[in-house]
Scaffold this motif. Structure first.
Motif, PDB file in Angstrom:
ATOM      1  N   ASN A  46       1.955  -2.892 -14.510  1.00  0.00           N
ATOM      2  CA  ASN A  46       0.962  -1.954 -15.040  1.00  0.00           C
ATOM      3  C   ASN A  46      -0.454  -2.494 -14.865  1.00  0.00           C
ATOM      4  O   ASN A  46      -1.380  -1.747 -14.507  1.00  0.00           O
ATOM      5  CB  ASN A  46       1.233  -1.687 -16.518  1.00  0.00           C
ATOM      6  CG  ASN A  46       2.475  -0.848 -16.740  1.00  0.00           C
ATOM      7  OD1 ASN A  46       2.942  -0.163 -15.837  1.00  0.00           O
ATOM      8  ND2 ASN A  46       3.029  -0.896 -17.941  1.00  0.00           N
ATOM      9  N   GLU A  47      -0.620  -3.784 -15.104  1.00  0.00           N
ATOM     10  CA  GLU A  47      -1.939  -4.406 -14.929  1.00  0.00           C
ATOM     11  C   GLU A  47      -2.358  -4.370 -13.470  1.00  0.00           C
ATOM     12  O   GLU A  47      -3.528  -4.117 -13.146  1.00  0.00           O
ATOM     13  CB  GLU A  47      -1.906  -5.843 -15.444  1.00  0.00           C
ATOM     14  CG  GLU A  47      -1.778  -5.960 -16.958  1.00  0.00           C
ATOM     15  CD  GLU A  47      -1.681  -7.400 -17.427  1.00  0.00           C
ATOM     16  OE1 GLU A  47      -1.642  -8.307 -16.559  1.00  0.00           O
ATOM     17  OE2 GLU A  47      -1.641  -7.626 -18.656  1.00  0.00           O
ATOM     18  N   ALA A  48      -1.407  -4.627 -12.562  1.00  0.00           N
ATOM     19  CA  ALA A  48      -1.711  -4.609 -11.133  1.00  0.00           C
ATOM     20  C   ALA A  48      -2.099  -3.209 -10.680  1.00  0.00           C
ATOM     21  O   ALA A  48      -3.046  -3.037  -9.906  1.00  0.00           O
ATOM     22  CB  ALA A  48      -0.509  -5.114 -10.338  1.00  0.00           C
ATOM     23  N   CYS A  49      -1.386  -2.200 -11.183  1.00  0.00           N
ATOM     24  CA  CYS A  49      -1.708  -0.810 -10.826  1.00  0.00           C
ATOM     25  C   CYS A  49      -3.116  -0.446 -11.273  1.00  0.00           C
ATOM     26  O   CYS A  49      -3.891   0.165 -10.529  1.00  0.00           O
ATOM     27  CB  CYS A  49      -0.696   0.146 -11.456  1.00  0.00           C
ATOM     28  SG  CYS A  49       0.941   0.117 -10.698  1.00  0.00           S
ATOM     29  N   ALA A  50      -3.443  -0.817 -12.504  1.00  0.00           N
ATOM     30  CA  ALA A  50      -4.767  -0.496 -13.046  1.00  0.00           C
ATOM     31  C   ALA A  50      -5.874  -1.206 -12.282  1.00  0.00           C
ATOM     32  O   ALA A  50      -7.007  -0.701 -12.194  1.00  0.00           O
ATOM     33  CB  ALA A  50      -4.821  -0.879 -14.522  1.00  0.00           C
ATOM     34  N   ALA A 125       0.606  -4.610  -5.399  1.00  0.00           N
ATOM     35  CA  ALA A 125       0.258  -3.224  -5.701  1.00  0.00           C
ATOM     36  C   ALA A 125      -0.878  -2.834  -4.774  1.00  0.00           C
ATOM     37  O   ALA A 125      -1.778  -3.638  -4.519  1.00  0.00           O
ATOM     38  CB  ALA A 125      -0.172  -3.084  -7.161  1.00  0.00           C
ATOM     39  N   LEU A 126      -0.830  -1.610  -4.263  1.00  0.00           N
ATOM     40  CA  LEU A 126      -1.861  -1.128  -3.346  1.00  0.00           C
ATOM     41  C   LEU A 126      -2.354   0.232  -3.800  1.00  0.00           C
ATOM     42  O   LEU A 126      -1.564   1.141  -4.038  1.00  0.00           O
ATOM     43  CB  LEU A 126      -1.302  -1.021  -1.920  1.00  0.00           C
ATOM     44  CG  LEU A 126      -2.317  -0.595  -0.857  1.00  0.00           C
ATOM     45  CD1 LEU A 126      -3.219  -1.771  -0.480  1.00  0.00           C
ATOM     46  CD2 LEU A 126      -1.626  -0.046   0.388  1.00  0.00           C
ATOM     47  N   GLY A 127      -3.669   0.372  -3.925  1.00  0.00           N
ATOM     48  CA  GLY A 127      -4.273   1.651  -4.252  1.00  0.00           C
ATOM     49  C   GLY A 127      -4.822   2.312  -2.999  1.00  0.00           C
ATOM     50  O   GLY A 127      -5.441   1.641  -2.160  1.00  0.00           O
ATOM     51  N   ILE A 137      -6.042  -4.061  -3.636  1.00  0.00           N
ATOM     52  CA  ILE A 137      -4.711  -4.654  -3.529  1.00  0.00           C
ATOM     53  C   ILE A 137      -4.625  -5.791  -4.535  1.00  0.00           C
ATOM     54  O   ILE A 137      -5.620  -6.480  -4.797  1.00  0.00           O
ATOM     55  CB  ILE A 137      -4.433  -5.167  -2.097  1.00  0.00           C
ATOM     56  CG1 ILE A 137      -2.960  -5.618  -1.953  1.00  0.00           C
ATOM     57  CG2 ILE A 137      -5.362  -6.308  -1.730  1.00  0.00           C
ATOM     58  CD1 ILE A 137      -2.560  -5.947  -0.520  1.00  0.00           C
ATOM     59  N   SER A 138      -3.450  -5.959  -5.126  1.00  0.00           N
ATOM     60  CA  SER A 138      -3.238  -7.038  -6.084  1.00  0.00           C
ATOM     61  C   SER A 138      -1.889  -7.684  -5.775  1.00  0.00           C
ATOM     62  O   SER A 138      -0.853  -7.022  -5.861  1.00  0.00           O
ATOM     63  CB  SER A 138      -3.254  -6.500  -7.518  1.00  0.00           C
ATOM     64  OG  SER A 138      -2.983  -7.529  -8.450  1.00  0.00           O
TER      65      SER A 138
END
Length: 216
Positions: A46-50, A125-127, A137-138
């Motif tokens: 969730n933190e990575a998505c945010a 995670a990629l936005g 990206i995280s």
């Protein structure tokens, strides 16, 4: 002879009992810690998505149907976005998408795994925004070489992905050893395999995101 045989049988029984007891203990420990571990992983995701969406954007719940479509797409296309019949040459060998989250501004966040890192799988995670550009990206997990591929955790390198789009030539890499471009990031020094593994995974996701936008 019989005494020796009896001793061997007793030893075997004792070993079996010890194995069963240790197995039960390990199973108990796993049961006690599983929820905690799963909870921490969900929190980290969730933190990575945010962290990978633009300021003010909102990450919505995961779309299971989109994740299934992503899997199908990756199995049928290669690193040049050409259709393939053989999975061995497909994008699924380079990237796996576990979750797809639509965002409030019409983009997506992907929880994925780059499968060609030097040390194995690299979670991230990629936005991607509504125009197909990377918003962030995280890296969430990696086992790359310290001082080399592990530098993929550096904030500056991850930030260099922001704004990147697909190359005009789909066959081109999204990393460059000689400097960044509109569609390429600077490769990590001494870690070409890590750079290639992550950017190929990102490119595969951008190919899929492009088809999603085209279908809307």
């Amino acid at each position: 002879m019989n005494e020796k045989k009896d001793t061997m049988i007793k030893d075997a029984i004792i070993l079996c009992v010890i194995t069963l007891v240790l197995g039960a203990v390990l199973a108990g420990v796993y049961a006690l810690t599983k929820d905690t571990i799963d909870g921490k992983q969900i929190e980290a995701n969730n933190e990575a998505c945010a962290a990978v969406v633009a300021d003010g954007d909102k990450v919505n719940d995961a779309d299971a149907e989109a994740a299934k479509k992503a899997e199908d797409f990756l199995k049928k296309h290669d690193l040049s976005n050409q259709e393939v019949k053989d999975e061995e040459s497909s994008l699924i060998k380079h990237v796996e998408i576990s979750e797809v989250h639509p965002t409030g501004n019409g983009g997506y966040v992907f929880l994925a795994t780059a499968k060609k890192g030097y040390g194995g799988n690299i979670g991230f995670a990629l936005g991607v925004d509504s125009a197909g550009a990377v918003t962030g990206i995280s890296i969430t997990s990696q086992a790359e070489t310290a001082g080399l591929g592990a530098n993929c955790m550096d904030t500056a390198w991850q930030d260099s992905f922001k704004g990147k789009v697909l190359p005009s030539n789909p066959a081109d890499n999204m990393y460059n050893k000689n400097g960044a471009t509109d569609s390429q990031v600077q490769a990590l020094s001494g870690a070409t395999v890590t750079s290639k593994g992550i950017t190929n995974a990102v490119k595969g996701i951008l190919f899929f995101a492009d088809t999603v936008r085209g279908a809307e």
